[in-house]
Write a protein that holds these residues in place. Structure first.
Motif, PDB file in Angstrom:
ATOM      1  N   ASN A  59      86.013  53.739  35.340  1.00 15.17           N
ATOM      2  CA  ASN A  59      86.359  55.139  35.081  1.00 15.17           C
ATOM      3  C   ASN A  59      87.224  55.304  33.836  1.00 15.17           C
ATOM      4  O   ASN A  59      87.907  54.380  33.409  1.00 15.17           O
ATOM      5  CB  ASN A  59      87.154  55.716  36.264  1.00 15.17           C
ATOM      6  CG  ASN A  59      86.287  55.879  37.490  1.00 15.17           C
ATOM      7  OD1 ASN A  59      85.069  55.720  37.414  1.00 15.17           O
ATOM      8  ND2 ASN A  59      86.911  56.179  38.601  1.00 15.17           N
ATOM      9  N   THR A  61      89.300  58.850  31.661  1.00 15.84           N
ATOM     10  CA  THR A  61      89.419  60.270  31.299  1.00 15.84           C
ATOM     11  C   THR A  61      89.576  60.367  29.779  1.00 15.84           C
ATOM     12  O   THR A  61      88.713  60.891  29.078  1.00 15.84           O
ATOM     13  CB  THR A  61      90.642  60.902  31.995  1.00 15.84           C
ATOM     14  OG1 THR A  61      90.445  60.843  33.407  1.00 15.84           O
ATOM     15  CG2 THR A  61      90.814  62.365  31.585  1.00 15.84           C
ATOM     16  N   ARG A  62      90.673  59.829  29.248  1.00 12.74           N
ATOM     17  CA  ARG A  62      91.019  59.992  27.829  1.00 12.74           C
ATOM     18  C   ARG A  62      90.011  59.308  26.901  1.00 12.74           C
ATOM     19  O   ARG A  62      89.561  59.896  25.910  1.00 12.74           O
ATOM     20  CB  ARG A  62      92.420  59.416  27.551  1.00 12.74           C
ATOM     21  CG  ARG A  62      93.547  60.335  27.939  1.00 12.74           C
ATOM     22  CD  ARG A  62      94.711  59.564  28.491  1.00 12.74           C
ATOM     23  NE  ARG A  62      94.360  59.050  29.810  1.00 12.74           N
ATOM     24  CZ  ARG A  62      94.609  59.701  30.945  1.00 12.74           C
ATOM     25  NH1 ARG A  62      95.265  60.814  30.924  1.00 12.74           N
ATOM     26  NH2 ARG A  62      94.216  59.226  32.124  1.00 12.74           N
ATOM     27  N   PRO A 290      96.705  56.976  32.567  1.00 12.16           N
ATOM     28  CA  PRO A 290      97.348  57.723  33.633  1.00 12.16           C
ATOM     29  C   PRO A 290      98.606  57.006  34.142  1.00 12.16           C
ATOM     30  O   PRO A 290      98.689  55.779  34.077  1.00 12.16           O
ATOM     31  CB  PRO A 290      96.266  57.767  34.728  1.00 12.16           C
ATOM     32  CG  PRO A 290      95.464  56.524  34.505  1.00 12.16           C
ATOM     33  CD  PRO A 290      95.473  56.304  33.008  1.00 12.16           C
ATOM     34  N   ARG A 316      94.584  60.247  20.891  1.00 19.13           N
ATOM     35  CA  ARG A 316      93.419  59.407  21.171  1.00 19.13           C
ATOM     36  C   ARG A 316      92.204  59.968  20.423  1.00 19.13           C
ATOM     37  O   ARG A 316      91.395  59.233  19.883  1.00 19.13           O
ATOM     38  CB  ARG A 316      93.115  59.342  22.684  1.00 19.13           C
ATOM     39  CG  ARG A 316      94.200  58.739  23.565  1.00 19.13           C
ATOM     40  CD  ARG A 316      94.475  57.273  23.264  1.00 19.13           C
ATOM     41  NE  ARG A 316      93.299  56.422  23.304  1.00 19.13           N
ATOM     42  CZ  ARG A 316      92.698  55.980  24.402  1.00 19.13           C
ATOM     43  NH1 ARG A 316      93.173  56.284  25.601  1.00 19.13           N
ATOM     44  NH2 ARG A 316      91.633  55.192  24.342  1.00 19.13           N
TER      45      ARG A 316
END
Ligand code: CP
Length: 368
Positions: A59, A61-62, A290, A316
């Protein structure tokens, strides 16, 4: 048979340790140029029509969103490829063959997987640049964004005069992998920064990484310094940035290892308000995210005036734009070549006997 390009290690971004000091400085400078343009509402189609394959085994996100947005903002396209939906893995297609296939259809590949060996294998058989989107060992795109955030925060301070204090687990050989910490040490060594490893005795820098730090610093002639301490207050008055990572992210909360790990790290190595108050007024507090609010960083610091957490996350995107541009940009094809090939294709289509889809719906207006 297609001729394989003779890629060198630094045609890929597998670890910042593979890049020299000047190349790192150039990529950081490119980040600034691209961010300046974006701030003035100018988007540069430097990667028009280029395609980035994005292979994710884990996984994100960023990393995922920043690469996708970077490609769109540069005029290209990013294609998300979960390993759950590719024919790759045990009993299916090998990673070597997957690399051969995907890299013939794309202009670059970003990959996130656990094993650095898998990443290196993919890169060995790839025809296009491969970017490490994080393995258990290295996280180069994060480290580049982090140093850029530091340069933005202290624009008048040369990198050689900056001091980073990494809070918590600095030992890649202990019970947890530390890809961000490892790469930040590489960046500091290459760029001449002072790196303070601050954590419990068990989590100070392992011998392998100490040797690597000295090797990179010596190769670069950067004068970088590595200091270790178990006391967060010992050097805080000299520190420009504290950097944290999740203490126990993704760990089995019921296990004895996690319980022991948390007891070693929390609250001793939390960035508390008290620690921030003991530091410089412009102390920057960083975390790759995170993270767990109130654990690695106290809640009031997380949202307080010293926090750079969300600037770091935003950077990022700026880092990915510079990375994909640096490795994937090619000079535009000349107009004459464009005209020549367009003429060949259009000429062929014009004379070919084919029923054009549009033709089926053409309305005859001749009687009107
Ligand atoms: N810091 C970082 O790599 O975040 P993601 O795991 O969300 O990509």
């Amino acid at each position: 048979m297609r001729i394989k390009p003779t890629f060198k290690r630094n045609n890929h971004l597998l670890s910042v340790a593979d890049l020299g000091t000047q190349e790192l400085r150039d990529i950081l400078h490119l980040m600034k140029l691209l961010k300046d343009a974006e701030r003035e509402g100018v988007r540069l189609p430097l990667l028009k029509d280029k395609v980035l394959g994005m292979i994710f085994e884990i996984n994100s996100t960023r990393t995922r969103i920043s690469f996708e947005s970077a490609m769109t903002q540069l005029g290209g396209h990013a294609e998300f490829l979960s390993t759950r939906t590719l024919w790759v893995g045990e009993g299916h297609e090998s990673m070597r063959d997957t690399a051969e296939v995907i890299s013939r259809m794309t202009d670059g590949v970003i990959m996130r997987c656990e094993s650095q060996e898998t990443m290196e294998l993919f890169a060995r058989y790839s025809y296009v640049p491969v970017f490490n989107g994080m393995t258990l060992d290295y996280h180069p795109t994060q480290a580049l964004a982090d140093v850029f955030t530091m340069m933005e925060h202290l624009p008048n301070t040369p990198l050689q005069d900056m001091t980073i204090m990494y809070m918590g687990d600095n030992n890649a050989a202990y019970d947890h992998n530390t890809p961000v910490q490892t790469e930040l040490m590489h960046m500091a060594a290459r760029l001449g920064m002072t790196y303070i490893a601050c954590g419990p005795q068990e989590m100070l820098v392992c011998d392998r990484d100490k040797q690597m730090f000295q090797k990179l610093a010596a190769e670069s002639g950067s004068g970088a310094r590595l200091i270790e301490t178990t006391d967060p207050y010992e050097y805080i008055a000299d520190v420009d940035f504290t950097v944290s990572d999740a203490f126990c992210e993704g760990s089995d909360e019921t296990s004895e290892t996690t319980r022991r790990r948390r007891a070693l790290l929390y609250p001793a190595y939390q960035v508390s308000q008290q620690l921030v108050d003991a530091g410089k007024p412009r102390l920057g507090v960083m975390h790759c995210l995170p993270g767990k609010r109130g654990e690695e960083i106290a809640d009031e610091v997380w949202d307080g005036p010293n926090s750079l957490l969300f600037e770091e996350a935003e950077n990022r995107l700026n880092a990915q734009k510079a990375i994909v541009t640096w490795f994937m940009y090619t000079d535009p094809v000349g107009e004459a070549a464009q005209r020549y090939h367009m003429g060949r294709v259009q000429g062929f289509l014009h004379q070919a006997k084919r029923e054009t889809p549009a033709g089926k719906y053409l309305i005859d207006h001749s009687e009107c």
